[in-house]
Scaffold this active site. Structure first.
Site, PDB file in Angstrom:
ATOM      1  N   ARG A 177      42.688  56.142  40.007  1.00 37.63           N
ATOM      2  CA  ARG A 177      42.390  54.977  39.154  1.00 37.63           C
ATOM      3  C   ARG A 177      43.619  54.551  38.345  1.00 37.63           C
ATOM      4  O   ARG A 177      44.314  55.365  37.759  1.00 37.63           O
ATOM      5  CB  ARG A 177      41.253  55.334  38.193  1.00 37.63           C
ATOM      6  CG  ARG A 177      40.951  54.250  37.191  1.00 37.63           C
ATOM      7  CD  ARG A 177      39.582  54.373  36.584  1.00 37.63           C
ATOM      8  NE  ARG A 177      39.190  55.713  36.195  1.00 37.63           N
ATOM      9  CZ  ARG A 177      37.912  56.079  36.078  1.00 37.63           C
ATOM     10  NH1 ARG A 177      36.940  55.223  36.290  1.00 37.63           N
ATOM     11  NH2 ARG A 177      37.596  57.316  35.706  1.00 37.63           N
TER      12      ARG A 177
ATOM     13  N   LYS B 220      30.571  52.906  38.596  1.00 40.16           N
ATOM     14  CA  LYS B 220      29.595  52.239  37.717  1.00 40.16           C
ATOM     15  C   LYS B 220      30.183  50.972  37.125  1.00 40.16           C
ATOM     16  O   LYS B 220      29.547  49.923  37.109  1.00 40.16           O
ATOM     17  CB  LYS B 220      29.151  53.169  36.564  1.00 40.16           C
ATOM     18  CG  LYS B 220      28.467  54.436  36.996  1.00 40.16           C
ATOM     19  CD  LYS B 220      27.975  55.246  35.809  1.00 40.16           C
ATOM     20  CE  LYS B 220      29.070  55.829  34.928  1.00 40.16           C
ATOM     21  NZ  LYS B 220      29.906  56.849  35.588  1.00 40.16           N
TER      22      LYS B 220
ATOM     23  N   ARG C 101      34.611  66.853  33.441  1.00 37.58           N
ATOM     24  CA  ARG C 101      33.670  65.719  33.281  1.00 37.58           C
ATOM     25  C   ARG C 101      32.561  65.795  34.326  1.00 37.58           C
ATOM     26  O   ARG C 101      31.402  65.496  34.040  1.00 37.58           O
ATOM     27  CB  ARG C 101      34.438  64.385  33.373  1.00 37.58           C
ATOM     28  CG  ARG C 101      35.284  64.118  32.122  1.00 37.58           C
ATOM     29  CD  ARG C 101      36.386  63.092  32.370  1.00 37.58           C
ATOM     30  NE  ARG C 101      35.889  61.807  32.765  1.00 37.58           N
ATOM     31  CZ  ARG C 101      36.608  60.918  33.477  1.00 37.58           C
ATOM     32  NH1 ARG C 101      37.844  61.201  33.838  1.00 37.58           N
ATOM     33  NH2 ARG C 101      36.094  59.759  33.774  1.00 37.58           N
TER      34      ARG C 101
ATOM     35  N   ARG D 285      23.595  59.220  28.453  1.00 43.26           N
ATOM     36  CA  ARG D 285      24.241  60.344  29.147  1.00 43.26           C
ATOM     37  C   ARG D 285      23.620  61.668  28.752  1.00 43.26           C
ATOM     38  O   ARG D 285      24.059  62.710  29.249  1.00 43.26           O
ATOM     39  CB  ARG D 285      25.719  60.367  28.760  1.00 43.26           C
ATOM     40  CG  ARG D 285      26.639  59.885  29.879  1.00 43.26           C
ATOM     41  CD  ARG D 285      27.994  59.737  29.271  1.00 43.26           C
ATOM     42  NE  ARG D 285      29.074  59.893  30.178  1.00 43.26           N
ATOM     43  CZ  ARG D 285      29.944  58.905  30.435  1.00 43.26           C
ATOM     44  NH1 ARG D 285      29.790  57.711  29.910  1.00 43.26           N
ATOM     45  NH2 ARG D 285      30.974  59.121  31.215  1.00 43.26           N
TER      46      ARG D 285
ATOM     47  N   ARG E 252      44.357  56.643  32.890  1.00 40.68           N
ATOM     48  CA  ARG E 252      43.585  57.133  31.733  1.00 40.68           C
ATOM     49  C   ARG E 252      43.939  58.588  31.447  1.00 40.68           C
ATOM     50  O   ARG E 252      44.086  59.380  32.367  1.00 40.68           O
ATOM     51  CB  ARG E 252      42.085  57.028  32.042  1.00 40.68           C
ATOM     52  CG  ARG E 252      41.463  55.735  31.601  1.00 40.68           C
ATOM     53  CD  ARG E 252      40.060  55.581  32.120  1.00 40.68           C
ATOM     54  NE  ARG E 252      39.160  56.683  31.798  1.00 40.68           N
ATOM     55  CZ  ARG E 252      37.847  56.628  31.987  1.00 40.68           C
ATOM     56  NH1 ARG E 252      37.277  55.535  32.472  1.00 40.68           N
ATOM     57  NH2 ARG E 252      37.075  57.648  31.687  1.00 40.68           N
TER      58      ARG E 252
HETATM   59  P1  AMP Z   1      33.636  56.773  30.722  1.00 36.93           P
HETATM   60  O1  AMP Z   1      34.611  55.653  30.620  1.00 36.93           O
HETATM   61  O2  AMP Z   1      32.224  56.307  30.903  1.00 36.93           O
HETATM   62  O3  AMP Z   1      34.053  57.810  31.731  1.00 36.93           O
HETATM   63  O4  AMP Z   1      33.638  57.515  29.298  1.00 36.93           O
HETATM   64  C1  AMP Z   1      34.811  58.097  28.776  1.00 36.93           C
HETATM   65  C2  AMP Z   1      34.433  59.137  27.737  1.00 36.93           C
HETATM   66  O5  AMP Z   1      33.769  58.495  26.630  1.00 36.93           O
HETATM   67  C3  AMP Z   1      33.453  60.202  28.203  1.00 36.93           C
HETATM   68  O6  AMP Z   1      34.061  61.268  28.911  1.00 36.93           O
HETATM   69  C4  AMP Z   1      32.870  60.667  26.871  1.00 36.93           C
HETATM   70  O7  AMP Z   1      33.775  61.485  26.165  1.00 36.93           O
HETATM   71  C5  AMP Z   1      32.762  59.344  26.100  1.00 36.93           C
HETATM   72  N1  AMP Z   1      31.437  58.706  26.314  1.00 36.93           N
HETATM   73  C6  AMP Z   1      31.199  57.522  26.930  1.00 36.93           C
HETATM   74  N2  AMP Z   1      29.887  57.246  26.940  1.00 36.93           N
HETATM   75  C7  AMP Z   1      29.273  58.291  26.327  1.00 36.93           C
HETATM   76  C8  AMP Z   1      27.921  58.606  26.027  1.00 36.93           C
HETATM   77  N3  AMP Z   1      26.898  57.785  26.372  1.00 36.93           N
HETATM   78  N4  AMP Z   1      27.663  59.755  25.367  1.00 36.93           N
HETATM   79  C9  AMP Z   1      28.663  60.580  24.995  1.00 36.93           C
HETATM   80  N5  AMP Z   1      29.953  60.355  25.260  1.00 36.93           N
HETATM   81  C10 AMP Z   1      30.276  59.224  25.912  1.00 36.93           C
END
Ligand code: AMP
Length: 291
Positions: A183, A72, A238, A149, A227
């Site tokens: 990553r 994404k 996840r 989400r 990460r």
């Molecule tokens: P990402 O970089 O998109 O994988 O997000 C990393 C982490 O941030 C996720 O695993 C969640 O813990 C948190 N996070 C990011 N976006 C959201 C969202 N829209 N709603 C809830 N948690 C989020």
């Protein structure tokens, strides 16, 4: 209690909207893991625009959906550069907050490192603040990555702005896991790379998949980090959370006719031109390459 949501409008000034019944749900105790210590969130408001606008008018309000590791961020960032529209990744906003010395930092770190979602309230608050700051700098439109989400987030977004298009990126699960584990991020420039070489042979008529590694340039190579939520155990959690909480969001947008399904055929060299074709943006890409 009246809660008001304020987001920068796509064109012109900020407008404040009072709660609708959908948005009212946001202030209720039904939101899990809610942070009552947070200020009332504010969100962007705009209604009654045509469902899909021509991408070339640049007033883009797009969302990227898809499992962790699907890419994404990569494709949202490329489209952001191409169209001159801000790319907003809520994962980045959450990570920024957890590396700050703010009151939320340790709580957020714990949630993120378990592979769970942070509360709707917290993430909407972070997004609202970011959009307001962008509006103050005259930025309009957005390409959202990682938001919404949950169904609650989708309903709130739908109640306050007009999403034109939702791109649902799809990739098989073994490749998603390998991509998350491969990553790497440069601690200096923030560049995203991937050391995984995915080469899955086709079997019984099902196609294979090849994704070349995306290796860092030499000046980033010694500054790479992984990460903390890209471990096998956390990535699996996840993916599970995505199925439980976010897959219903795909159906939400499918049923209102905004969802564009996009199966990634391979790495960037195969997928980017196909995505541009699907979005009718090949012409824009040629123009930007010519500049
Ligand atoms: P990402 O970089 O998109 O994988 O997000 C990393 C982490 O941030 C996720 O695993 C969640 O813990 C948190 N996070 C990011 N976006 C959201 C969202 N829209 N709603 C809830 N948690 C989020």
């Amino acid at each position: 209690m009246a809660v008001f949501y304020r987001l920068p409008r796509a064109r012109g000034s900020t407008q404040i909207f009072s709660m609708t019944s959908t948005v009212r749900a946001f202030s209720s105790s039904s939101i899990s893991n809610s942070g009552n210590d947070l200020k009332s969130p504010s969100l962007l408001a705009q209604k009654s625009l045509p469902l899909r606008r021509e991408p070339r008018d640049r007033n883009v309000h797009w969302v990227f959906l898809g499992c962790p590791g699907v890419g994404k961020g990569t494709y949202a960032s490329r489209l952001s550069n191409l169209l001159g529209v801000p790319h907003i990744a809520t994962g980045d906003l959450v990570r920024e907050e957890l590396t700050s010395s703010g009151p939320l930092a340790s709580r957020l770190a714990e949630i993120v490192n378990q592979g769970k979602l942070v509360s709707d309230e917290i993430v909407i608050n972070l997004l609202s603040k970011h959009l307001e700051a962008g509006e103050a700098k005259g930025k309009t439109g957005f390409i959202l990555d990682g938001f919404p989400r949950t169904i609650t987030q989708a309903e709130i977004l739908e109640g306050v702005t007009n999403i034109d298009l939702v791109i649902n990126l799809k990739l098989r699960e073994d490749a998603l896991l390998a991509k998350c584990l491969g990553r790497r991020i440069c601690s200096e420039c923030g560049g995203n790379y991937n050391i995984a070489c995915i080469d899955i042979k086709g079997e019984n008529g099902s196609p294979g998949l090849y994704m070349a590694p995306l290796l860092p340039p030499s000046h980033c190579a010694s500054k790479l980090f992984t990460r903390s939520d890209d471990t096998e155990e956390v990535v699996k959690e996840r993916l599970h959370v995505y199925k439980e909480m976010t897959q219903p969001v795909e159906e939400f947008y499918r049923s209102n006719g905004k969802l564009l399904e996009f199966d990634l055929p391979g790495g960037i060299p195969e997928s980017w031109p196909k995505l541009l074709r699907a979005l009718n943006l090949e012409h824009d890409d040629k123009q930007s390459a010519a500049v």
